[in-house]
Design a protein around this motif. Structure first.
Motif, PDB file in Angstrom:
ATOM      1  N   LYS A   1       0.814  -1.205   0.000  1.00 45.99           N
ATOM      2  CA  LYS A   1       0.000   0.000   0.000  1.00 45.99           C
ATOM      3  C   LYS A   1       0.856   1.268   0.000  1.00 45.99           C
ATOM      4  O   LYS A   1       0.439   2.312  -0.521  1.00 45.99           O
ATOM      5  CB  LYS A   1      -0.933   0.010   1.218  1.00 45.99           C
ATOM      6  N   LEU A   2       2.035   1.184   0.572  1.00 49.68           N
ATOM      7  CA  LEU A   2       2.918   2.351   0.596  1.00 49.68           C
ATOM      8  C   LEU A   2       3.351   2.767  -0.805  1.00 49.68           C
ATOM      9  O   LEU A   2       3.586   3.948  -1.062  1.00 49.68           O
ATOM     10  CB  LEU A   2       4.158   2.067   1.458  1.00 49.68           C
ATOM     11  N   LEU A   3       3.456   1.798  -1.722  1.00 49.94           N
ATOM     12  CA  LEU A   3       3.839   2.137  -3.094  1.00 49.94           C
ATOM     13  C   LEU A   3       2.786   3.043  -3.729  1.00 49.94           C
ATOM     14  O   LEU A   3       3.121   4.085  -4.312  1.00 49.94           O
ATOM     15  CB  LEU A   3       4.015   0.868  -3.927  1.00 49.94           C
ATOM     16  N   SER A   4       1.514   2.661  -3.612  1.00 47.35           N
ATOM     17  CA  SER A   4       0.470   3.502  -4.203  1.00 47.35           C
ATOM     18  C   SER A   4       0.364   4.832  -3.464  1.00 47.35           C
ATOM     19  O   SER A   4       0.026   5.858  -4.069  1.00 47.35           O
ATOM     20  CB  SER A   4      -0.868   2.774  -4.210  1.00 47.35           C
ATOM     21  N   LEU A   5       0.662   4.842  -2.169  1.00 44.27           N
ATOM     22  CA  LEU A   5       0.648   6.099  -1.413  1.00 44.27           C
ATOM     23  C   LEU A   5       1.715   7.052  -1.939  1.00 44.27           C
ATOM     24  O   LEU A   5       1.499   8.264  -2.026  1.00 44.27           O
ATOM     25  CB  LEU A   5       0.881   5.811   0.073  1.00 44.27           C
ATOM     26  N   LEU A   6       2.859   6.514  -2.305  1.00 41.05           N
ATOM     27  CA  LEU A   6       3.925   7.316  -2.896  1.00 41.05           C
ATOM     28  C   LEU A   6       3.455   7.966  -4.201  1.00 41.05           C
ATOM     29  O   LEU A   6       3.675   9.163  -4.435  1.00 41.05           O
ATOM     30  CB  LEU A   6       5.148   6.427  -3.147  1.00 41.05           C
ATOM     31  N   PHE A   7       2.766   7.196  -5.030  1.00 40.39           N
ATOM     32  CA  PHE A   7       2.255   7.739  -6.287  1.00 40.39           C
ATOM     33  C   PHE A   7       1.109   8.728  -6.045  1.00 40.39           C
ATOM     34  O   PHE A   7       0.928   9.664  -6.813  1.00 40.39           O
ATOM     35  CB  PHE A   7       1.801   6.604  -7.206  1.00 40.39           C
ATOM     36  N   TYR A   8       0.353   8.514  -4.994  1.00 39.85           N
ATOM     37  CA  TYR A   8      -0.721   9.443  -4.625  1.00 39.85           C
ATOM     38  C   TYR A   8      -0.136  10.817  -4.290  1.00 39.85           C
ATOM     39  O   TYR A   8      -0.598  11.848  -4.790  1.00 39.85           O
ATOM     40  CB  TYR A   8      -1.480   8.852  -3.441  1.00 39.85           C
ATOM     41  N   GLY A   9       0.890  10.821  -3.453  1.00 37.48           N
ATOM     42  CA  GLY A   9       1.549  12.082  -3.131  1.00 37.48           C
ATOM     43  C   GLY A   9       2.190  12.714  -4.351  1.00 37.48           C
ATOM     44  O   GLY A   9       2.104  13.934  -4.558  1.00 37.48           O
ATOM     45  N   GLY A  10       2.829  11.887  -5.175  1.00 40.25           N
ATOM     46  CA  GLY A  10       3.454  12.394  -6.397  1.00 40.25           C
ATOM     47  C   GLY A  10       2.437  12.967  -7.362  1.00 40.25           C
ATOM     48  O   GLY A  10       2.691  13.979  -8.037  1.00 40.25           O
TER      49      GLY A  10
END
Length: 467
Positions: free
Chosen positions: A118-127
């Motif tokens: 889930k942290l991977l998609s969170l990174l893209f969410y912030g980006g």
């Protein structure tokens, strides 16, 4: 006389308080962080776990990935082009280097791995939010308005739902789409190549991206040879991946044979010669429409590009089957188009309606899939009993049939398209900053969260015999 002065003073204080709370503040960031954290630890759909688990098989050999996955799972569930699995594999590399073992089976879910995925998609969410803010500034919005637009994007019903409630990774597609939009609107030097390339990467994640790309391309470029040039740049990432994996029968069965590809091919109207798909009809008409439009200025081109892209989203999602997390694809076009419109307030009210209708529809149409089951894997698994059920989330919502809610949602898609027409665009995109309209932005955000969370937890508690 004294009472009049007191009433006048009270009115002034209330007006000042309203104005102060209608501005984007640190409190809004805290609100987003708290609700997002709650959802992050609470919700996940099994597809994220299946994809994350499959990505470990990349370490068995890049070229034979789909064959190795099929051998491991004995199914054809690796339905995406390599980009998605490759990004997860790169993300999992620290775990691999630390000596952690890969999942022993496709359906074996490790709680810590789930949060890592889930942290991977969170990174893209912030980006994505960061890039949308940059894109808004390049379009001509002021610093503050661009920041409000980024917050509105993060809390848009479809975006927040896909990222934090359904907890999928479609935000990766959106990130690459926004990257493409940034270079399209900046339009300096070789930016058209970068626009084409990043949309091409987005296409390898979700094929939807190809249609707005073509519409935006022909809106700007009328020379056929240049259109084909940029189409080739866009197609390059997909063709490169296809060249590597096409020889694999398991790749062809898993990716090219994925049944969701048929969703837009449903024949809506039989002419007697063949069926016509409304989705394909609308998308082709809009692309041709873009080819005949000659914007007179950068601002007019920007307004037309967002308008036509919203029309394509209407065509795709109003007349074909979709999965709830896919609707995040619309959000960059919706939000940017909203913030250059003189009708922004109306669009925010429509967003609030959309939040409620969308949750009602998904809980009705996808019971036990986009439902309280999203609580069943993470921390709430230790509190509620998910082995049996007597109710689902929709049982705690008003009884409205799915045909009605789907019709309302499709009408919203159409209205958002029609009323983002360039004639409604602001003359100066930086204007309209007298209010951040945070009351409405918060309203649609909270409505989405509460409309899903309350029925989901009530269903979980009832099924666990708590009341």
């Amino acid at each position: 006389m004294t009472n009049k002065k007191q009433n006048s003073g009270m009115k002034e204080k209330m007006t000042a308080m309203w104005g102060k709370t209608d501005k984007l503040s640190r409190g809004d960031l805290v609100l987003l962080a708290v609700i997002a954290l709650f959802c992050f630890i609470s919700y996940i759909h099994v597809d994220t776990l299946y994809t994350g688990n499959r990505s470990w098989i990349y370490y068995h050999g890049i070229g034979g990935f789909y064959d190795h996955v099929h051998e491991w799972t004995q199914d054809y569930g690796a339905n995406y082009m390599p980009t998605t699995f490759g990004l997860f594999a790169i993300w999992n590399l620290p775990l691999k280097l630390l000596g952690l073992s890969e999942p022993p089976g496709i359906a074996v879910f490790n709680l810590y791995y789930a949060y890592w995925y889930k942290l991977l998609s969170l990174l893209f969410y912030g980006g994505s939010a960061w890039m949308l803010r940059k894109t808004a500034k390049v379009m001509g919005m002021g610093e503050r308005k661009a920041s409000v637009a980024a917050y509105a994007f993060m809390t848009t019903p479809f975006c927040f739902y896909s990222q934090f409630i359904f907890a999928q990774y479609d935000i990766i597609t959106v990130f690459f789409v926004i990257l493409g939009l940034y270079y399209y609107y900046r339009n300096e030097g070789k930016d058209m190549y970068l626009f084409s390339l990043w949309f091409g990467v987005a296409v390898t994640c979700k094929y939807f991206a190809v249609v707005p790309f073509v519409a935006m391309l022909v809106l700007r470029e009328k020379r056929v040879q240049h259109i084909f040039k940029y189409l080739l740049v866009m197609a390059f990432p997909f063709l490169a991946e296809l060249a590597v994996y096409y020889p694999s029968a398991n790749f062809r069965a898993s990716v090219l044979g994925f049944n969701a590809l048929n969703y837009v091919s449903v024949g809506n109207f039989d002419t007697g010669v063949a069926s016509i798909s409304y989705t394909k009809l609308i998308c082709v008409v809009i692309v041709l429409w873009a080819y005949f439009v000659y914007p007179k200025s950068k601002k007019e081109e920007t307004a037309w590009s967002l308008y036509l892209s919203s029309g394509i989203c209407f065509g795709i999602f109003a007349f074909s089957k979709w999965h709830p997390q896919w609707l995040i694809f619309m959000t960059p076009f919706w939000v940017l188009g909203m913030f250059i419109s003189r009708h922004i307030e109306k669009f925010l009210w429509i967003d609030a309606l959309t939040a409620v209708v969308f949750i009602h529809l998904t809980m009705s149409f996808y019971p036990l899939n986009a439902d309280y089951n999203l609580l069943s894997i993470l921390v709430w698994n230790r509190i509620f009993d998910f082995t049996q059920y007597s109710v689902v989330g929709k049982d705690f919502l008003p009884s409205i049939d799915a045909n009605t809610t789907n019709s309302i949602l499709s009408a919203v898609f159409l209205a958002v398209f029609l009323f983002k027409h360039p004639k409604y665009a602001l003359d100066d995109f930086a204007k309209g900053q007298e209010s951040d309209r945070m009351h409405l932005i918060r309203l649609r955000f909270l409505l989405l969260f509460l409309t899903f969370t309350i029925p989901a937890f009530l269903a979980a508690a009832r099924n666990s015999g708590m009341f």
